[in-house]
Design an enzyme around this catalytic site. Structure first.
Site, mmCIF file in Angstrom:
data_model
loop_
_atom_site.group_PDB
_atom_site.id
_atom_site.type_symbol
_atom_site.label_atom_id
_atom_site.label_comp_id
_atom_site.label_asym_id
_atom_site.label_seq_id
_atom_site.Cartn_x
_atom_site.Cartn_y
_atom_site.Cartn_z
ATOM 1 N N GLU A 69 -5.705 48.135 39.538
ATOM 2 C CA GLU A 69 -5.928 48.385 38.125
ATOM 3 C C GLU A 69 -6.853 47.347 37.504
ATOM 4 O O GLU A 69 -6.885 46.194 37.917
ATOM 5 C CB GLU A 69 -4.589 48.362 37.384
ATOM 6 C CG GLU A 69 -3.705 49.496 37.830
ATOM 7 C CD GLU A 69 -2.384 49.524 37.107
ATOM 8 O OE1 GLU A 69 -1.979 50.615 36.706
ATOM 9 O OE2 GLU A 69 -1.758 48.465 36.933
ATOM 10 N N SER A 102 -1.382 29.402 36.500
ATOM 11 C CA SER A 102 -0.073 29.932 36.142
ATOM 12 C C SER A 102 0.950 28.831 36.381
ATOM 13 O O SER A 102 1.319 28.562 37.524
ATOM 14 C CB SER A 102 0.249 31.154 37.015
ATOM 15 O OG SER A 102 -0.644 32.193 36.705
ATOM 16 N N LEU A 103 1.393 28.202 35.307
ATOM 17 C CA LEU A 103 2.292 27.058 35.449
ATOM 18 C C LEU A 103 3.750 27.524 35.395
ATOM 19 O O LEU A 103 4.499 27.380 36.346
ATOM 20 C CB LEU A 103 1.991 26.037 34.350
ATOM 21 C CG LEU A 103 2.509 24.635 34.615
ATOM 22 C CD1 LEU A 103 1.830 24.015 35.816
ATOM 23 C CD2 LEU A 103 2.306 23.749 33.381
ATOM 24 N N HIS A 104 4.147 28.033 34.256
ATOM 25 C CA HIS A 104 5.421 28.724 34.069
ATOM 26 C C HIS A 104 6.679 27.867 34.211
ATOM 27 O O HIS A 104 7.781 28.370 33.980
ATOM 28 C CB HIS A 104 5.549 29.950 34.984
ATOM 29 C CG HIS A 104 4.432 30.937 34.821
ATOM 30 N ND1 HIS A 104 4.053 31.445 33.598
ATOM 31 C CD2 HIS A 104 3.591 31.512 35.717
ATOM 32 C CE1 HIS A 104 3.042 32.284 33.754
ATOM 33 N NE2 HIS A 104 2.733 32.333 35.032
ATOM 34 N N CYS A 123 -9.914 42.475 32.413
ATOM 35 C CA CYS A 123 -8.998 41.822 33.349
ATOM 36 C C CYS A 123 -9.152 42.514 34.701
ATOM 37 O O CYS A 123 -8.906 43.709 34.826
ATOM 38 C CB CYS A 123 -7.576 41.960 32.804
ATOM 39 S SG CYS A 123 -6.358 41.189 33.854
ATOM 40 N N CYS A 146 6.960 38.767 38.083
ATOM 41 C CA CYS A 146 5.708 39.540 38.039
ATOM 42 C C CYS A 146 5.868 40.868 38.773
ATOM 43 O O CYS A 146 6.301 40.904 39.925
ATOM 44 C CB CYS A 146 4.594 38.721 38.680
ATOM 45 S SG CYS A 146 3.040 39.605 38.808
ATOM 46 N N SER A 183 -7.840 32.917 37.275
ATOM 47 C CA SER A 183 -6.466 32.434 37.189
ATOM 48 C C SER A 183 -5.851 32.327 38.576
ATOM 49 O O SER A 183 -5.951 33.252 39.389
ATOM 50 C CB SER A 183 -5.628 33.400 36.342
ATOM 51 O OG SER A 183 -4.282 32.981 36.336
ATOM 52 N N CYS A 203 0.348 41.498 30.599
ATOM 53 C CA CYS A 203 0.453 40.525 31.684
ATOM 54 C C CYS A 203 1.651 40.779 32.580
ATOM 55 O O CYS A 203 2.771 40.882 32.097
ATOM 56 C CB CYS A 203 0.637 39.114 31.132
ATOM 57 S SG CYS A 203 -0.803 38.478 30.363
ATOM 58 N N CYS A 219 5.950 36.189 42.915
ATOM 59 C CA CYS A 219 6.551 35.474 41.784
ATOM 60 C C CYS A 219 7.610 36.404 41.185
ATOM 61 O O CYS A 219 7.356 37.602 41.017
ATOM 62 C CB CYS A 219 5.494 35.129 40.742
ATOM 63 S SG CYS A 219 4.190 34.095 41.431
ATOM 64 N N GLY A 255 -3.149 40.430 42.204
ATOM 65 C CA GLY A 255 -3.564 39.610 43.341
ATOM 66 C C GLY A 255 -3.857 38.165 43.001
ATOM 67 O O GLY A 255 -3.973 37.783 41.836
ATOM 68 N N GLU A 256 -3.929 37.361 44.038
ATOM 69 C CA GLU A 256 -4.239 35.936 43.900
ATOM 70 C C GLU A 256 -5.713 35.749 44.295
ATOM 71 O O GLU A 256 -6.049 35.795 45.488
ATOM 72 C CB GLU A 256 -3.305 35.121 44.799
ATOM 73 C CG GLU A 256 -3.685 33.671 44.979
ATOM 74 C CD GLU A 256 -3.970 32.917 43.674
ATOM 75 O OE1 GLU A 256 -3.083 32.813 42.828
ATOM 76 O OE2 GLU A 256 -5.114 32.438 43.513
ATOM 77 N N ASN A 283 6.660 39.940 29.617
ATOM 78 C CA ASN A 283 6.551 41.402 29.530
ATOM 79 C C ASN A 283 7.490 42.032 30.547
ATOM 80 O O ASN A 283 7.342 41.813 31.748
ATOM 81 C CB ASN A 283 5.106 41.833 29.822
ATOM 82 C CG ASN A 283 4.166 41.394 28.723
ATOM 83 O OD1 ASN A 283 4.384 41.693 27.549
ATOM 84 N ND2 ASN A 283 3.138 40.639 29.077
ATOM 85 N N CYS A 337 -0.010 41.688 46.006
ATOM 86 C CA CYS A 337 -0.100 40.226 46.060
ATOM 87 C C CYS A 337 0.924 39.741 47.067
ATOM 88 O O CYS A 337 2.024 40.282 47.141
ATOM 89 C CB CYS A 337 0.197 39.641 44.671
ATOM 90 S SG CYS A 337 -0.054 37.856 44.591
HETATM 91 N N1 SAH Z 1 -2.272 35.776 40.649
HETATM 92 C C1 SAH Z 1 -2.949 35.063 39.647
HETATM 93 C C2 SAH Z 1 -3.648 35.991 38.693
HETATM 94 C C3 SAH Z 1 -2.717 36.869 37.873
HETATM 95 S S1 SAH Z 1 -2.921 36.431 36.220
HETATM 96 C C4 SAH Z 1 -1.987 34.169 38.922
HETATM 97 O O1 SAH Z 1 -0.802 34.305 39.111
HETATM 98 O O2 SAH Z 1 -2.448 33.291 38.197
HETATM 99 C C5 SAH Z 1 -1.642 37.216 35.407
HETATM 100 C C6 SAH Z 1 -0.868 36.230 34.564
HETATM 101 O O3 SAH Z 1 0.284 36.894 34.002
HETATM 102 C C7 SAH Z 1 -0.327 35.089 35.398
HETATM 103 O O4 SAH Z 1 -0.287 33.905 34.660
HETATM 104 C C8 SAH Z 1 1.062 35.553 35.663
HETATM 105 O O5 SAH Z 1 1.898 34.497 36.046
HETATM 106 C C9 SAH Z 1 1.447 36.160 34.343
HETATM 107 N N2 SAH Z 1 2.577 37.079 34.444
HETATM 108 C C10 SAH Z 1 3.042 37.690 35.543
HETATM 109 N N3 SAH Z 1 4.087 38.479 35.233
HETATM 110 C C11 SAH Z 1 4.287 38.358 33.906
HETATM 111 C C12 SAH Z 1 5.191 38.973 32.998
HETATM 112 N N4 SAH Z 1 6.065 39.867 33.407
HETATM 113 N N5 SAH Z 1 5.116 38.626 31.697
HETATM 114 C C13 SAH Z 1 4.164 37.764 31.275
HETATM 115 N N6 SAH Z 1 3.263 37.173 32.088
HETATM 116 C C14 SAH Z 1 3.321 37.464 33.396
HETATM 117 FE FE1 SF4 Z 2 0.758 37.270 42.496
HETATM 118 FE FE2 SF4 Z 2 -0.018 36.084 40.216
HETATM 119 FE FE3 SF4 Z 2 1.900 37.986 40.167
HETATM 120 FE FE4 SF4 Z 2 2.406 35.594 41.253
HETATM 121 S S1 SF4 Z 2 1.919 36.007 39.079
HETATM 122 S S2 SF4 Z 2 2.950 37.588 42.146
HETATM 123 S S3 SF4 Z 2 0.469 35.074 42.176
HETATM 124 S S4 SF4 Z 2 -0.241 38.275 40.747
#
Ligand code: SAH
Ligand code: SF4
Length: 408
Positions: free
Chosen positions: A116, A245-247, A129, A143, A223, A367, A140, A191-192, A324, A136
């Site tokens: 997508e 992506s710190l989180h 985006c 996600c 990212s 996201c 995580c 994807g990463e 989300n 991926c």
């Molecule tokens: N794989 C890469 C690129 C994806 S970017 C990465 O992880 O950085 C998409 C962003 O949305 C990332 O920061 C991811 O951590 C964040 N994300 C993933 N799932 C989410 C969710 N359910 N709600 C909000 N942000 C989310």
């Molecule tokens: Fe992959 Fe990024 Fe989602 Fe983590 S947040 S599963 S690295 S797409």
């Protein structure tokens, strides 16, 4: 075949440049490759460079898909080109338009796999985006994409094609630079991107080329979940903005929600950020931080975030992303008051920490909501397909899509 540094699954990078009727798809070739294929079809050597430049401009600056439209190319060369080549976008299986203007494209590639791309219009910009992989490997926990098992890397052509498709849909080729609606790109789809480094680099170089799409590197953000060994390369070799992506601000929490942290710890990730080429106050690194209720959203977490950014002397800003939800997730979005408090604490620490308004939630385009229904195939099947010049179509189930987005 490339194996992920975390040793999970083999990632296949197929060369999907051959069309089903045996013609090479020019979309995704870089300048050198374009010259080579043009020379191979018998265009006189003296003309190759000029013809390649002309074709490049038609394909990437004007967005044409037919050789007949290349009016400054001689008729006999156009005929030759059409005999051997196509300029073909992948198929848009579904385009969904959100009531907030967000557009989500479900794209099916030549082998049947799907990914997508999401277009997010804002007052001062339009951000696309873009996905770098089907699925991926990283899983995580919060996600949706992470629940897919990786099917494969996207080729450079498939990454560039997402931009072409959005420009087609937004009708912006007529006025390719002044009439831009896609002004920014974020590699924040499925994807990463740093696990598909070569294809992402090649695609972004095509997109940035000054005789093609001409998008400035300052308008592109990549990212990563923190693939430390490739972060510096991203700065030196591609030169785009970095988002991480710190989180979480503690290793135990981050390892729990982002398993890659067991391989590359917070300290390693933040050190790589401190060393990121080209990062300075005018061009800061973005930290993405999804607000997960009771997991990473306390006042103490906010204070620790400020402490870490200061400790590593990072030119950074923080994007707070309200979590989300997606079907089956165990997480909840933090309460609004808490997100606000968190943001205030980080701001009081002197660091910008805007709360991102979720976009396109009604079409599961926000996201972390992206997911296509491509199935994982056996390693043997993938290897066969990667080696074969003509991609085999695969069975694809009805789509259940959803992406997530944030911009810098
Ligand atoms: N794989 C890469 C690129 C994806 S970017 C990465 O992880 O950085 C998409 C962003 O949305 C990332 O920061 C991811 O951590 C964040 N994300 C993933 N799932 C989410 C969710 N359910 N709600 C909000 N942000 C989310
Ligand atoms: Fe992959 Fe990024 Fe989602 Fe983590 S947040 S599963 S690295 S797409």
């Amino acid at each position: 075949m490339q194996v992920t540094p975390n040793g999970h699954e083999p990632i296949i990078s197929p060369r999907l440049v051959i069309d089903a009727d045996g013609k090479t798809n020019l979309l995704g070739l870089d300048r050198e490759e374009l010259k080579t294929v043009i020379a191979e079809i018998g265009v006189p050597e003296k003309q190759v460079r000029m013809r390649a430049n002309q074709v490049w401009s038609w394909v990437y600056h004007h967005g044409v898909t037919s050789f007949d439209d290349m009016s400054n190319v001689s008729k006999d060369v156009r005929t030759k080109l059409a005999e051997h080549f196509v300029i073909k976008r992948p198929e848009i299986v579904e385009a969904q338009y959100s009531n907030d203007g967000t557009r989500k494209y479900l794209i099916r590639f030549a082998d049947g796999n799907e990914a997508e791309a999401v277009y997010i219009p804002e007052e001062d910009r339009g951000t696309l985006c873009v996905s770098s992989q089907v699925g991926c490997t990283l899983n995580c926990k919060f996600c949706h994409t992470g629940t897919m098992r990786l099917v494969r890397n996207l080729t450079a052509g498939e990454i560039v094609a997402q931009m072409m498709i959005a420009r087609d849909d937004l009708d912006e080729w007529k006025n390719p630079t002044a009439g831009r609606r896609v002004t920014n790109i974020v590699m924040m789809g499925m994807g990463e991107p740093l696990y598909n480094f070569d294809n992402v680099k090649k695609a972004l170089e095509i997109i940035m080329d000054d005789q093609g799409i001409q998008l400035s590197r300052r308008r592109i953000t990549l990212s990563t979940s923190g693939v430390v060994p490739h972060m510096e390369r991203c700065g030196t070799e591609i030169g785009v903005n970095l988002a991480v992506s710190l989180h979480a601000v503690r290793d135990d929490v981050r390892s729990e929600i982002m398993p890659i942290n067991k391989k590359y710890s917070l300290d390693q990730v933040l050190t790589a950020c401190a060393n990121y080429p080209g990062a300075h106050n005018a061009r800061r690194i973005t930290f993405e931080y999804a607000m997960l209720k009771g997991v990473n959203d306390s006042d103490a977490d906010a204070r620790e975030l400020v402490r870490l950014i200061r400790k590593y002397k990072l030119p950074a800003k923080v994007n707070l992303i309200p979590f989300n939800p997606w079907p089956g997730t165990v997480y909840e979005c933090s309460d609004w008051d808490q997100i606000q408090r968190f943001s205030d604490i980080v701001y009081e620490g002197g660091i910008s920490a805007p709360i991102r308004t979720p976009r396109g939630r009604d079409i599961m385009a926000a996201c972390g909501q992206l997911k296509s229904a491509s199935e994982k195939k056996s390693k043997a099947q993938l290897a066969r397909e990667a080696d074969a010049a003509v991609p085999a179509p695969v069975h694809v189930e009805e789509s259940d899509s959803a992406l997530g987005w944030v911009t810098g």
